[in-house]
Design a protein around this motif. Structure first.
Motif, PDB file in Angstrom:
ATOM      1  N   ILE A 280      -2.609   1.626   7.357  1.00  0.00           N
ATOM      2  CA  ILE A 280      -4.126   1.021   7.906  1.00  0.00           C
ATOM      3  C   ILE A 280      -3.640   0.247   8.950  1.00  0.00           C
ATOM      4  O   ILE A 280      -2.405  -0.353   9.212  1.00  0.00           O
TER       5      ILE A 280
ATOM      6  N   PHE B 236      -8.286   4.484   1.810  1.00  0.00           N
ATOM      7  CA  PHE B 236      -7.077   4.671   1.560  1.00  0.00           C
ATOM      8  C   PHE B 236      -6.596   5.569   0.326  1.00  0.00           C
ATOM      9  O   PHE B 236      -5.993   6.423   0.253  1.00  0.00           O
TER      10      PHE B 236
ATOM     11  N   ILE C 169       0.956  -1.149   0.023  1.00  0.00           N
ATOM     12  CA  ILE C 169      -0.014   0.064   0.036  1.00  0.00           C
ATOM     13  C   ILE C 169       0.787   1.336   0.020  1.00  0.00           C
ATOM     14  O   ILE C 169       0.657   2.302  -0.576  1.00  0.00           O
TER      15      ILE C 169
ATOM     16  N   ALA D  59      -1.103  10.383   3.186  1.00  0.00           N
ATOM     17  CA  ALA D  59      -0.970   8.652   3.442  1.00  0.00           C
ATOM     18  C   ALA D  59      -0.818   8.468   4.761  1.00  0.00           C
ATOM     19  O   ALA D  59      -0.114   9.211   5.524  1.00  0.00           O
ATOM     20  N   TYR D  60      -1.411   7.428   5.400  1.00  0.00           N
ATOM     21  CA  TYR D  60      -1.192   6.625   6.591  1.00  0.00           C
ATOM     22  C   TYR D  60      -0.941   5.131   6.411  1.00  0.00           C
ATOM     23  O   TYR D  60      -1.103   4.744   5.570  1.00  0.00           O
TER      24      TYR D  60
ATOM     25  N   SER E   9       3.326  11.735   3.530  1.00  0.00           N
ATOM     26  CA  SER E   9       3.287  10.655   4.254  1.00  0.00           C
ATOM     27  C   SER E   9       3.345  10.295   5.705  1.00  0.00           C
ATOM     28  O   SER E   9       4.476  10.740   5.889  1.00  0.00           O
TER      29      SER E   9
ATOM     30  N   THR F 260       2.576   5.984  -1.857  1.00  0.00           N
ATOM     31  CA  THR F 260       3.097   7.213  -1.381  1.00  0.00           C
ATOM     32  C   THR F 260       4.224   8.087  -1.963  1.00  0.00           C
ATOM     33  O   THR F 260       4.607   8.954  -1.650  1.00  0.00           O
TER      34      THR F 260
ATOM     35  N   THR G 114     -10.414   1.907   7.164  1.00  0.00           N
ATOM     36  CA  THR G 114      -9.242   2.770   6.960  1.00  0.00           C
ATOM     37  C   THR G 114      -8.855   2.144   5.348  1.00  0.00           C
ATOM     38  O   THR G 114      -8.074   2.747   5.037  1.00  0.00           O
ATOM     39  N   LYS G 115      -8.804   0.890   5.230  1.00  0.00           N
ATOM     40  CA  LYS G 115      -8.449   0.150   3.889  1.00  0.00           C
ATOM     41  C   LYS G 115      -9.135   0.805   2.920  1.00  0.00           C
ATOM     42  O   LYS G 115      -8.535   1.087   1.692  1.00  0.00           O
TER      43      LYS G 115
ATOM     44  N   GLY H 181       3.506   7.582   6.777  1.00  0.00           N
ATOM     45  CA  GLY H 181       3.521   6.105   6.650  1.00  0.00           C
ATOM     46  C   GLY H 181       4.472   5.339   7.331  1.00  0.00           C
ATOM     47  O   GLY H 181       4.757   5.386   8.715  1.00  0.00           O
TER      48      GLY H 181
ATOM     49  N   MET I 254      -5.656   3.507  12.281  1.00  0.00           N
ATOM     50  CA  MET I 254      -4.662   3.761  11.387  1.00  0.00           C
ATOM     51  C   MET I 254      -3.488   4.381  12.363  1.00  0.00           C
ATOM     52  O   MET I 254      -3.636   4.502  13.565  1.00  0.00           O
TER      53      MET I 254
END
Ligand SMILES: Cc1ncc(COP(=O)(O)O)c(C=O)c1O
Length: 394
Positions: free
Chosen positions: A353, A341, A20, A350-351, A31, A24, A337-338, A33, A367
């Motif tokens: 999930i 996304f 995923i 972006a994060y 992000s 990003t 959250t998926k 992430g 998240m």
């Protein structure tokens, strides 16, 4: 050609998060992430100078095979580092590993057979779940609150277990992913419960040194007097992950087992990296770097909390970490959250999930946000974008 693969390889799943996070790379996207340290903190000149010094003075050792347990200088330096942060350990209690992920892998090899029961927190570190899953462990999850793993639930689970779990895996300091820290009271309860049921504790603690507010809490290793605890440590978050350097702390008998297993995996952790980092610690630079990191991350954490407060709509909750790199957000139950996304990607934010951090895939409305890598400005802007998206969905 039809290949026939091992059962072990069949248990390997591609990391949903890595898949995923490919999105990003979109230009202009902010992000929250991966849990990356801020690369502006990397001590490039210092490492370059020490590298030259190591090659000039100990090149014959640095480029040679080393001891599986770790170079004596490194083991000594790690004991010095731990002492500076309140943990006593003798050289016999330490084995150098190629970062904590290898520690988790060796731990799994040492304790897990097919369907071996183990205890994990809900949620917990995804890389640990991957390592345990590879050995087809039977993971039993224990919920957490703001003080960490719930001890009444743990005790109930252990008292009702037909087969004794082989270990209890916990990340007590600024947990990845939740940012939660286990209170001292819970740490002591955990030690007592683990002793009562004869189950070892695995204390994975990469973020411990990165406390921004409040008092440092004693490690479970320290509180237990070094009994019945296996502690995993790494340089990845407090210095940099590029040298893949970490260490395991445990009773000598367990360290011997780790050493034998490690021999079969990679013979030794690179001596070159060990001699460089040993010198870095001996010169007192490690402490300085950690201080710098704390000064860099605290305002980022504060900015993220402030922006969440300012922009998020009612019904959204988040953790309030006192250190580390992450905080955990819970959206209303109706939101997955998926599923949203890609909408976030459209909003240029972006994060990570939340569900993959649960051994059983629950937590679809959660998240993880990491504040260590983006700049202060990006944090403010990114949370505003995220909140705008959440509001539009609600
Ligand atoms: C709790 C925890 N354990 C272990 C690791 C693995 O770190 P490394 O293999 O880089 O030392 C991480 C990395 O994010 C982590 O958060």
């Amino acid at each position: 050609m039809t290949y026939s693969f091992s059962n072990l390889s069949k248990n390997i799943r591609r990391s949903e998060i890595r898949e995923i996070l490919k999105w990003t790379r979109k230009p202009g996207l902010i992000s929250f992430g991966g849990g990356l340290p801020d690369s502006d903190l990397f001590p490039l000149k210092e490492i370059a100078d020490i590298t030259k010094e190591v090659l000039d003075t100990k090149g014959y050792l640095a480029l040679q095979y080393g001891q599986t347990k770790g170079e004596p200088e490194m083991v000594q330096a790690l004991c010095q580092h731990m002492q500076e942060f309140g943990d006593d350990a003798a050289c016999e209690n330490v084995c150098v590993v190629s970062s904590s992920q290898q520690g988790l892998d060796l731990l799994s090899m040492l304790f897990l057979d097919d369907q071996t029961p183990i205890i994990v927190e809900m949620p917990t570190y995804l890389g640990a779940l991957q390592a345990f899953r590879r050995h087809n462990a039977n993971m039993i999850g224990i919920s957490m609150d703001n003080d960490g793993m719930k001890m009444d639930e743990l005790e109930k689970t252990l008292s009702e277990s037909e087969k004794q779990p082989r270990f209890i895996y916990t990340i007590p300091d600024f947990q990845n992913p939740s940012g939660i820290t286990m209170s001292v009271e819970r740490r002591n309860q955990l030690i007592a419960i683990a002793e009562k049921y004869g189950v070892p504790i695995v204390e994975d603690s990469p973020y411990r040194e990165l406390r921004y507010i409040g008092e440092t809490l004693p490690s479970i290793w320290k509180l237990s007097g070094g009994k019945n605890v296996i502690m995993l440590k790494t340089f990845s978050k407090i210095l940099f992950p590029g040298m893949r350097m970490g260490w395991v702390v445990a009773e000598e008998e367990i360290i011997d087992k780790f050493v034998v297993l490690k021999q079969s995996v990679d013979l030794c952790t690179p001596s070159f990296n060990q001699l460089i980092l040993a010198s870095y610690i001996e010169k007192g630079m490690m402490k300085e770097t950690i201080e710098k990191a704390k000064k860099c991350y605290k305002p980022k954490k504060d900015a993220m909390l402030k922006s969440l407060e300012k922009f998020m709509p009612p019904g959204v909750r988040w953790s309030k970490p006192e250190g580390g790199m992450f905080l955990w957000v819970e959206l209303p139950e109706s939101i997955d959250t998926k599923e949203i996304f890609m909408t976030a990607i459209e909003h240029d934010v972006a994060y990570v999930i939340g569900a993959p951090f649960y051994h059983d895939g629950r937590g679809k409305n959660t998240m993880r946000l990491s504040y260590s890598f983006p700049s202060l400005e990006q944090i403010r802007e990114g949370i505003e974008r995220l909140a705008k998206m959440v509001k539009s969905i609600l």
